[in-house]
Write a protein that holds these residues in place. Structure first.
Motif, PDB file in Angstrom:
ATOM      1  N   ASP A  63       0.898  -1.384   0.117  1.00  0.00           N
ATOM      2  CA  ASP A  63      -0.217  -0.044   0.095  1.00  0.00           C
ATOM      3  C   ASP A  63       0.953   1.450  -0.038  1.00  0.00           C
ATOM      4  N   LEU A  64       0.388   2.186  -0.617  1.00  0.00           N
ATOM      5  CA  LEU A  64       0.904   3.594  -0.775  1.00  0.00           C
ATOM      6  C   LEU A  64      -0.157   4.556  -0.428  1.00  0.00           C
ATOM      7  N   PRO A  65      -0.367   4.694   1.097  1.00  0.00           N
ATOM      8  CA  PRO A  65      -1.706   5.504   1.329  1.00  0.00           C
ATOM      9  C   PRO A  65      -1.364   6.890   0.971  1.00  0.00           C
ATOM     10  N   ALA A  66      -0.151   7.419   1.022  1.00  0.00           N
ATOM     11  CA  ALA A  66      -0.148   8.857   0.559  1.00  0.00           C
ATOM     12  C   ALA A  66      -0.384   9.092  -1.074  1.00  0.00           C
ATOM     13  N   GLN A  67      -0.355   8.191  -1.563  1.00  0.00           N
ATOM     14  CA  GLN A  67      -0.700   8.152  -3.105  1.00  0.00           C
ATOM     15  C   GLN A  67      -2.111   7.645  -3.290  1.00  0.00           C
ATOM     16  N   GLY A  68      -2.844   6.904  -2.418  1.00  0.00           N
ATOM     17  CA  GLY A  68      -4.068   6.475  -2.755  1.00  0.00           C
ATOM     18  C   GLY A  68      -4.084   5.317  -3.489  1.00  0.00           C
ATOM     19  N   VAL A  69      -3.018   4.533  -3.504  1.00  0.00           N
ATOM     20  CA  VAL A  69      -2.998   3.430  -4.393  1.00  0.00           C
ATOM     21  C   VAL A  69      -2.448   2.104  -3.751  1.00  0.00           C
TER      22      VAL A  69
END
Ligand SMILES: CC[C@H](C(=O)O)C(=O)SCCNC(=O)CCNC(=O)[C@H](O)C(C)(C)COP(=O)(O)OP(=O)(O)OC[C@H]1O[C@@H](n2cnc3c(N)ncnc32)[C@H](O)[C@@H]1OP(=O)(O)O
Ligand SMILES: [Co+2]
Length: 139
Positions: A37-43
């Motif tokens: 997960d890359l929560p900061a990038q929403g993906v």
């Protein structure tokens, strides 16, 4: 600006889990990374190695994901962006700004851990383009 290495082709999918069997069993991919997960990038991201670049599978993380609208228009997913490497992200940013292109947000850390930014597809011949500082120092 010198056209750098194609680091990856971004492919949006509603489900990385459901997409992996296609890349493994139909396309014969042998280097399939663990999704993360890359929560900061929403993906959520999963890299599939090819001999000369990577496929970056991206799945929305939450309704605010920048790929949510893309998947509403393309429910089965599809080719989303191209990512090129540059030796210096600040230099590249200044170049695209000089060209009058619309940068989408400030440079931030991308999936490979180096700074990236996106240039609006309307300024790039219809192709959402990601510029990424090369982890190899631009070579
Ligand atoms: C950073 C982590 C990772 C990495 O590699 O390190 C990633 O690559 S994450 C990838 C996901 N993140 C992003 O894509 C961030 C940048 N993208 C955006 O800000 C938006 O997706 C944006 C602004 C390009 C489009 O947003 P949205 O779809 O919500 O807006 P519109 O529907 O109004 O679209 C505007 C206009 O652009 C056309 N469009 C949209 N997406 C694409 C695309 N992927 N390729 C080409 N064109 C695209 C859309 O059709 C609209 O065109 P129009 O002529 O106005 O109809
Ligand atoms: Co990308």
């Amino acid at each position: 600006m010198h056209l750098g290495r194609l680091n990856h082709v971004g492919v949006a999918t509603p489900s990385i889990t459901d997409a992996i069997p296609y890349w493994r069993d139909v396309m014969g991919a042998t280097g399939i990374g663990e999704p993360f997960d890359l929560p900061a990038q929403g993906v959520k991201v999963c890299f599939v190695d090819t001999p000369n670049t990577q496929i970056e599978l991206i799945e929305p993380l939450g309704p605010e994901s920048p790929i949510a609208a893309f998947l509403q228009k393309n429910p089965a997913g599809g080719q989303h962006h191209l990512c090129y490497e540059v030796p210096d992200i600040a230099e590249a940013k200044a170049w695209f700004e000089e060209q009058g292109a619309r940068l989408l947000g400030e440079p931030r850390i991308g999936a490979h851990g180096t700074p990236i930014f996106f240039v609006h597809p309307r300024d790039m011949g219809g192709v959402l383009t990601e510029i990424m500082e090369s982890p190899r120092g631009g070579h």
